[in-house]
Design a protein around this motif. Structure first.
Motif, mmCIF file in Angstrom:
data_model
loop_
_atom_site.group_PDB
_atom_site.id
_atom_site.type_symbol
_atom_site.label_atom_id
_atom_site.label_comp_id
_atom_site.label_asym_id
_atom_site.label_seq_id
_atom_site.Cartn_x
_atom_site.Cartn_y
_atom_site.Cartn_z
ATOM 1 N N ALA A 231 0.917 -0.873 -0.102
ATOM 2 C CA ALA A 231 0.054 -0.011 -0.168
ATOM 3 C C ALA A 231 0.880 1.312 -0.024
ATOM 4 O O ALA A 231 1.772 1.712 1.414
ATOM 5 C CB ALA A 231 -0.805 -0.232 1.060
ATOM 6 N N GLU A 232 0.750 1.813 -0.899
ATOM 7 C CA GLU A 232 2.082 2.686 -1.212
ATOM 8 C C GLU A 232 1.610 4.340 -2.256
ATOM 9 O O GLU A 232 0.167 3.866 -2.857
ATOM 10 C CB GLU A 232 3.051 2.265 -1.781
ATOM 11 N N TRP A 233 1.366 5.424 -1.648
ATOM 12 C CA TRP A 233 1.588 6.586 -2.204
ATOM 13 C C TRP A 233 2.428 7.457 -2.812
ATOM 14 O O TRP A 233 3.259 7.937 -2.036
ATOM 15 C CB TRP A 233 0.520 7.706 -0.981
ATOM 16 N N HIS A 234 2.291 7.640 -4.167
ATOM 17 C CA HIS A 234 3.580 8.191 -4.679
ATOM 18 C C HIS A 234 3.427 9.507 -4.968
ATOM 19 O O HIS A 234 1.959 9.781 -5.992
ATOM 20 C CB HIS A 234 4.022 7.624 -6.286
ATOM 21 N N PHE A 235 4.189 10.356 -5.200
ATOM 22 C CA PHE A 235 4.148 11.570 -5.551
ATOM 23 C C PHE A 235 5.798 12.187 -5.496
ATOM 24 O O PHE A 235 6.429 11.447 -6.075
ATOM 25 C CB PHE A 235 3.550 12.057 -4.301
ATOM 26 N N ASP A 236 5.339 13.417 -6.502
ATOM 27 C CA ASP A 236 6.725 14.034 -7.450
ATOM 28 C C ASP A 236 7.642 14.363 -6.409
ATOM 29 O O ASP A 236 7.361 15.419 -5.380
ATOM 30 C CB ASP A 236 5.773 14.579 -8.330
ATOM 31 N N VAL A 237 8.537 14.179 -6.314
ATOM 32 C CA VAL A 237 9.976 14.631 -5.308
ATOM 33 C C VAL A 237 9.860 16.076 -4.767
ATOM 34 O O VAL A 237 10.364 15.839 -3.266
ATOM 35 C CB VAL A 237 11.185 13.195 -4.627
ATOM 36 N N SER A 238 9.831 16.857 -5.812
ATOM 37 C CA SER A 238 10.316 17.967 -6.025
ATOM 38 C C SER A 238 8.226 19.046 -5.078
ATOM 39 O O SER A 238 9.125 19.382 -4.589
ATOM 40 C CB SER A 238 9.277 18.784 -8.053
ATOM 41 N N LEU A 239 7.916 17.879 -4.853
ATOM 42 C CA LEU A 239 6.698 18.527 -4.032
ATOM 43 C C LEU A 239 7.274 18.919 -2.218
ATOM 44 O O LEU A 239 7.106 20.263 -2.073
ATOM 45 C CB LEU A 239 6.069 17.228 -3.415
ATOM 46 N N LEU A 240 8.296 17.769 -2.082
ATOM 47 C CA LEU A 240 9.416 18.247 -0.623
ATOM 48 C C LEU A 240 9.295 19.477 -0.580
ATOM 49 O O LEU A 240 9.698 20.012 0.590
ATOM 50 C CB LEU A 240 10.073 17.349 -0.482
ATOM 51 N N ASP A 241 10.268 20.175 -1.783
ATOM 52 C CA ASP A 241 11.122 21.513 -1.024
ATOM 53 C C ASP A 241 9.843 22.506 -1.504
ATOM 54 O O ASP A 241 10.452 24.308 -1.345
ATOM 55 C CB ASP A 241 11.724 21.392 -2.686
ATOM 56 N N ARG A 242 8.908 21.913 -2.167
ATOM 57 C CA ARG A 242 7.782 23.586 -1.539
ATOM 58 C C ARG A 242 7.515 24.491 -0.272
ATOM 59 O O ARG A 242 7.530 23.209 0.234
ATOM 60 C CB ARG A 242 6.066 22.849 -2.176
ATOM 61 N N ARG A 243 7.921 26.065 -0.788
ATOM 62 C CA ARG A 243 6.888 26.488 0.626
ATOM 63 C C ARG A 243 6.171 26.223 1.541
ATOM 64 O O ARG A 243 4.699 26.484 0.103
ATOM 65 C CB ARG A 243 8.180 27.764 0.387
ATOM 66 N N CYS A 244 5.790 26.203 2.581
ATOM 67 C CA CYS A 244 4.077 25.957 2.666
ATOM 68 C C CYS A 244 4.241 27.470 3.488
ATOM 69 O O CYS A 244 4.607 28.219 3.675
ATOM 70 C CB CYS A 244 4.246 25.879 4.807
ATOM 71 N N PRO A 245 2.439 27.734 2.247
ATOM 72 C CA PRO A 245 2.439 29.734 2.881
ATOM 73 C C PRO A 245 1.872 29.904 4.217
ATOM 74 O O PRO A 245 2.445 30.950 4.236
ATOM 75 C CB PRO A 245 1.705 29.605 1.994
#
Length: 302
Positions: free
Chosen positions: A218-232
């Motif tokens: 059971a896995e949820w895959h997402f683009d690794v670039s998402l990790l570097d997005r800043r939280c507003p």
């Protein structure tokens, strides 16, 4: 028609064994906050379901989902999922409830996540405080090339309730990323370890990506670039303030867990969101003991 009584302590589901050293060691008697129940209640209430009766049938007062001091066992939470599944007119109620979450539904935990600097920091914090979020699954994280993978394991034995638990968990996870980042998020791929259910079409609408059924994991895959997005809403001051409260709740929830298990899990979660998972030897070294001693201590802790 009244529902048949449900045994919240020993449902007829055979526990699975988790051999990973970072396991949560969850069982039916593990206590969690009631986070997550409010969203399910809202969905059921819209369908005309008498939610108060469902809550009372598992030993909770009607205001329990909104009480930050209330604790619920995994056995009770599974019983509630079972009742919700049986009473709901929508087979995809768990997906719907997961997507309906609001940041305020997470209380101080949601405030701590939204005030993190980046999505990477929020993920690390969330993994380290899974019990505070009411998670029933053992969750780990890794990066494979340009893909980030959030893994979920059933260490309790959910049986035929596993689909509903995973639907709710992954839909809630994606929604939480959106709430923290203030934008719509789409996964790359989501994998489920069971055959496609009758409402499989709801999955594509919920996740907006490829959905694989019958997988071994059971896995949820997402683009690794998402990790570097800043939280507003990032704020170091707010995060420190909120994280202290989360640490207090986490300590209260984990006080029955053997110290060695707490130490190993802490070492694992400190690094897993930032680099490859540590090996058993690395964890043993960080705890100043030999791998053999670590293995023995963990075996003694079950």
């Amino acid at each position: 028609m009244s529902e048949p009584p449900i045994d919240t302590r020993r449902p007829d589901r055979r526990p699975t064994r988790n051999t990973h050293i970072w396991a949560n060691h969850l069982d039916l008697e593990t206590h969690l906050p009631t986070l997550g129940l409010a969203a399910i209640c809202r969905v059921l209430q819209e369908q005309g379901v008498a939610v108060d009766d469902l809550l009372r049938s598992i030993g909770l007062e009607p205001d329990a989902p909104d009480d930050p001091a209330c604790r619920i066992t995994i056995g009770q939470k599974l019983a509630f999922f079972d009742l919700a599944r049986r009473r709901s007119r929508d087979r995809g109620f768990a997906l719907d409830a997961g997507r309906r979450h609001r940041l305020q539904d997470y209380g101080i935990f949601g405030f701590a996540l939204s005030s993190c600097a980046t999505a990477r920091d929020a993920l690390a914090f969330g993994l380290a405080h899974g019990r505070v979020a009411g998670n029933m699954l053992d969750r780990t994280f890794r990066i494979e090339g340009g893909t980030a993978v959030l893994d979920a394991r059933d260490t309790v034995g959910f049986g035929d309730l596993l689909p509903a638990v995973l639907e709710f968990s992954f839909a809630k996870t994606q929604r939480l990323f959106e709430l923290v980042l203030g934008e719509e998020i789409r996964a790359v791929r989501v994998l489920f370890p069971y055959a496609a259910p009758d409402h499989h079409g709801d999955y594509a609408r919920a996740f907006g990506c490829e959905v694989v059924f019958g997988a071994a994991v059971a896995e949820w895959h997402f683009d690794v670039s998402l990790l570097d997005r800043r939280c507003p809403a990032a704020s170091a001051f707010a995060h420190r303030l909120a994280s202290r409260s989360c640490a207090e709740v986490q300590a209260e929830l984990e006080e029955r867990r053997p110290a060695i298990v707490q130490a190993v899990r802490a070492r694992y979660l400190e690094t897993t969101a930032r680099r490859s998972p540590p090996t058993a030897d690395e964890i043993a070294a960080s705890l100043r003991m030999s791998p053999r001693t670590l293995a023995r201590r963990l075996a003694e802790a079950g």
